[in-house]
Each structure stands twice: as C-alpha cells, then as structure tokens.
Scaffold this active site. Structure first.
Site, PDB file in Angstrom:
ATOM      1  N   CYS A 144     -90.913 -77.909 -39.855  1.00 31.13           N
ATOM      2  CA  CYS A 144     -89.880 -76.928 -39.540  1.00 31.13           C
ATOM      3  C   CYS A 144     -88.565 -77.696 -39.387  1.00 31.13           C
ATOM      4  O   CYS A 144     -88.483 -78.858 -39.776  1.00 31.13           O
ATOM      5  CB  CYS A 144     -90.232 -76.102 -38.303  1.00 31.13           C
ATOM      6  SG  CYS A 144     -90.252 -76.985 -36.726  1.00 31.13           S
ATOM      7  N   ASN A 196     -88.822 -79.718 -35.407  1.00 30.67           N
ATOM      8  CA  ASN A 196     -90.143 -80.180 -34.992  1.00 30.67           C
ATOM      9  C   ASN A 196     -90.350 -80.022 -33.488  1.00 30.67           C
ATOM     10  O   ASN A 196     -90.975 -80.845 -32.843  1.00 30.67           O
ATOM     11  CB  ASN A 196     -90.384 -81.629 -35.439  1.00 30.67           C
ATOM     12  CG  ASN A 196     -91.832 -82.093 -35.330  1.00 30.67           C
ATOM     13  OD1 ASN A 196     -92.082 -83.264 -35.056  1.00 30.67           O
ATOM     14  ND2 ASN A 196     -92.777 -81.218 -35.540  1.00 30.67           N
ATOM     15  N   CYS A 238     -90.703 -76.442 -32.225  1.00 24.76           N
ATOM     16  CA  CYS A 238     -91.251 -75.100 -31.986  1.00 24.76           C
ATOM     17  C   CYS A 238     -92.386 -74.785 -32.960  1.00 24.76           C
ATOM     18  O   CYS A 238     -93.556 -74.874 -32.611  1.00 24.76           O
ATOM     19  CB  CYS A 238     -90.160 -74.021 -32.097  1.00 24.76           C
ATOM     20  SG  CYS A 238     -88.923 -74.059 -30.785  1.00 24.76           S
ATOM     21  N   ARG A 239     -92.017 -74.430 -34.164  1.00 24.15           N
ATOM     22  CA  ARG A 239     -93.001 -73.908 -35.117  1.00 24.15           C
ATOM     23  C   ARG A 239     -93.997 -74.950 -35.614  1.00 24.15           C
ATOM     24  O   ARG A 239     -95.204 -74.708 -35.600  1.00 24.15           O
ATOM     25  CB  ARG A 239     -92.278 -73.268 -36.309  1.00 24.15           C
ATOM     26  CG  ARG A 239     -91.423 -72.079 -35.904  1.00 24.15           C
ATOM     27  CD  ARG A 239     -90.535 -71.604 -37.025  1.00 24.15           C
ATOM     28  NE  ARG A 239     -89.482 -72.585 -37.281  1.00 24.15           N
ATOM     29  CZ  ARG A 239     -88.611 -72.510 -38.281  1.00 24.15           C
ATOM     30  NH1 ARG A 239     -88.686 -71.500 -39.148  1.00 24.15           N
ATOM     31  NH2 ARG A 239     -87.669 -73.425 -38.437  1.00 24.15           N
ATOM     32  N   SER A 240     -93.511 -76.085 -36.092  1.00 21.57           N
ATOM     33  CA  SER A 240     -94.450 -77.047 -36.703  1.00 21.57           C
ATOM     34  C   SER A 240     -95.394 -77.704 -35.710  1.00 21.57           C
ATOM     35  O   SER A 240     -96.574 -77.870 -36.029  1.00 21.57           O
ATOM     36  CB  SER A 240     -93.705 -78.081 -37.552  1.00 21.57           C
ATOM     37  OG  SER A 240     -92.753 -78.794 -36.823  1.00 21.57           O
TER      38      SER A 240
END
Length: 157
Positions: A9, A12, A14-16
């Site tokens: 993301c 690095n 939140c999402r990934s």
C-alpha cells in the site's frame, strides 16, 4: 515450493500490514503455513520502521489479528524475492510498474480486489487513514475476502 506474497500500500501502516497478517492467519487455518510466506511494504518510505497505525491495530485486534510488522519501503529486489506482489489501489499499481526491472517481473503485480469474491464490485481497497472508524472495518472486510480468494487462487497453481 513455498509461495511468497508481498502486500503493498502507500505507507505500509494500514492496509498492507493488515493484509499480511490476515493472509498468514487464514493460511494457518487451512494448514498452509509451510506453503506460503507473506510480507508487506509501502511505495512511500516516510513511515519506515513504524508499527501500523494505532486505529488499524485496534480494528484488527477486535477480529483477532495482531499487527506487529514494522513499515518498510518496497525495493527493486522485492521483484526477485516474491512470487506475487499484491497492491491495494491503482496508485500503488502504477508506482510498482514504474519500479519493476522488467515486463516479466511486472507481471507479478496484482490488484488485491482481483481476489475478492464477496465484494466483486470493488476495484480497490480504500485507504482508511483519513477516514473514520468504519473505514478501517471496511478495509478488514475487503482484505479478509481477498485473502481467502488469493489462497484459493494459489491452491489452483
């Protein structure tokens, strides 16, 4: 042979890292821990060394995920180290295509939503950083769906 997956993301944080941990836990539940390996990185390096965003850690913890990954920026070597590089949105997709050392290695890049089964209308995983609490839970919903689909896809190889 172990399949190595890199989730990417922007920062690095939140999402990934959430995708990395969700993927690991779902793989473990299927008895596939020895067959897959996961890591995560960001296209932006400004958060290098940081833990995931506290709001993401709290949302993930409410579902039993413990996010301990330390942020890092994606590197050109990652194209050699990983079998698949799975990105959260078009911005990351384009950034990685520019970074890819060759067309052959760029073929390893996938969009996370390509693996969604319960959310087929989604074309990207939104960045919850500037969203409210609900944004983090939406991201977890999408990542759980896509990680299940990714594991199904890997099982077909």
């Amino acid at each position: 042979m172990k399949k190595k997956i890199l989730f990417v993301c922007l920062g690095n944080i939140c999402r990934s890292p959430a995708a990395e941990e969700i993927f690991r836990q779902l793989a473990a539940r299927r008895g596939l821990s020895e067959c897959v390996e996961a890591d995560s990185a960001g296209t932006y390096g400004g958060h290098a060394g940081e833990l995931p965003d506290m709001r993401m850690r709290e949302a993930a913890a409410s579902r039993g995920y413990r996010l301990t990954h330390r942020s890092r920026q994606v590197a050109e070597e990652d194209f050699d180290r990983f079998d698949r590089i799975v990105v959260m949105d078009d911005r990351n997709y384009e950034a990685l295509h520019r970074l890819a050392p060759s067309r052959e290695l760029a073929a390893k890049i996938y969009r996370m939503t390509e693996f969604c089964r319960r959310h087929p209308d989604r074309t990207y995983v939104p960045d919850p950083y500037y969203e409210g609490r609900a944004g983090f839970y939406l991201v977890l919903d999408l990542l759980e769906d896509a990680c299940e689909g990714l594991l199904d896809d890997l099982a077909l190889e």
